[in-house]
Design a protein around this motif. Structure first.
Motif, PDB file in Angstrom:
ATOM      1  N   LEU A  84      -5.744  -5.071  -3.498  1.00  0.00           N
ATOM      2  CA  LEU A  84      -4.549  -4.799  -4.292  1.00  0.00           C
ATOM      3  C   LEU A  84      -4.609  -5.677  -5.541  1.00  0.00           C
ATOM      4  CD1 LEU A  84      -1.975  -4.839  -1.387  1.00  0.00           C
ATOM      5  CD2 LEU A  84      -2.672  -2.823  -2.678  1.00  0.00           C
TER       6      LEU A  84
ATOM      7  N   GLN B 105       0.832  -1.207   0.000  1.00  0.00           N
ATOM      8  CA  GLN B 105       0.000   0.000   0.000  1.00  0.00           C
ATOM      9  C   GLN B 105       0.867   1.259   0.000  1.00  0.00           C
ATOM     10  OE1 GLN B 105      -2.561  -0.876   3.348  1.00  0.00           O
ATOM     11  NE2 GLN B 105      -4.171  -1.676   2.005  1.00  0.00           N
ATOM     12  N   ASP B 106       1.992   1.236   0.714  1.00  0.00           N
ATOM     13  CA  ASP B 106       2.910   2.381   0.731  1.00  0.00           C
ATOM     14  C   ASP B 106       3.485   2.654  -0.655  1.00  0.00           C
ATOM     15  OD1 ASP B 106       2.456   2.760   3.412  1.00  0.00           O
ATOM     16  OD2 ASP B 106       4.387   1.925   4.065  1.00  0.00           O
ATOM     17  N   LEU B 107       3.647   1.596  -1.458  1.00  0.00           N
ATOM     18  CA  LEU B 107       4.194   1.761  -2.807  1.00  0.00           C
ATOM     19  C   LEU B 107       3.175   2.378  -3.762  1.00  0.00           C
ATOM     20  CD1 LEU B 107       6.123  -1.610  -3.157  1.00  0.00           C
ATOM     21  CD2 LEU B 107       7.127   0.665  -2.933  1.00  0.00           C
ATOM     22  N   GLY B 108       1.928   2.411  -3.344  1.00  0.00           N
ATOM     23  CA  GLY B 108       0.891   2.979  -4.203  1.00  0.00           C
ATOM     24  C   GLY B 108       0.658   2.107  -5.413  1.00  0.00           C
ATOM     25  N   CYS B 109       0.710   2.692  -6.593  1.00  0.00           N
ATOM     26  CA  CYS B 109       0.435   1.937  -7.816  1.00  0.00           C
ATOM     27  C   CYS B 109       1.711   1.434  -8.472  1.00  0.00           C
ATOM     28  CB  CYS B 109      -0.381   2.775  -8.783  1.00  0.00           C
ATOM     29  SG  CYS B 109       0.499   4.232  -9.371  1.00  0.00           S
ATOM     30  N   ALA B 110       2.824   1.462  -7.750  1.00  0.00           N
ATOM     31  CA  ALA B 110       4.088   0.983  -8.325  1.00  0.00           C
ATOM     32  C   ALA B 110       3.979  -0.491  -8.679  1.00  0.00           C
ATOM     33  CB  ALA B 110       5.230   1.201  -7.333  1.00  0.00           C
TER      34      ALA B 110
END
Length: 127
Positions: A114, A85-90
């Motif tokens: 996700l 979640q911290d990486l976002g859409c990476a």
């Protein structure tokens, strides 16, 4: 595959009666880790063996960021979701030790909103 005991299966395939002989058939092998002993074994199946590499052999690719987090076994799932979640859409690739774990992690991630999928060599046949 070769270093995991699949050599006899590869032998069976390349020695199949309808298989073209070495020199006529084209054999390509790809691996993220290709130790010398596996390269030697692979070369026995190929004509004019060529080894191509990118980056540093037996080293990490500087274009790939590797993150390590120490946590207890019971906290792994929560930590995984937190990191993803911290990486976002990476775009992220997770390497795990088994097909079963790959499927579990993909389902677990999906159930936590996700987008995910698993990729492995398991092929399910429909009857």
């Amino acid at each position: 595959m070769l270093d995991m005991g699949f050599g006899p299966n590869v032998e069976k395939i390349i020695n199949y009666p309808t298989m073209h002989p070495k020199g006529i058939r084209r054999v390509c092998m790809f691996s993220d880790a290709f130790p010398d002993e596996v390269q030697e074994l692979a070369a026995t199946y190929m004509e004019d063996y060529i080894f191509v590499t990118t980056g540093i052999v037996d080293g990490t690719n500087p274009g790939v960021e590797q993150l390590f987090f120490q946590c207890s076994k019971r906290d792994k799932r929560a930590k995984l979701i937190e990191v993803l979640q911290d990486l976002g859409c990476a775009k992220t690739i997770l390497f795990v030790n088994s097909k079963k774990t790959a499927d579990f992690v993909a389902a677990f991630s999906y159930n936590n909103n996700l987008q995910s999928t698993s990729i492995h060599g398991e092929c399910k046949r429909k009857s």
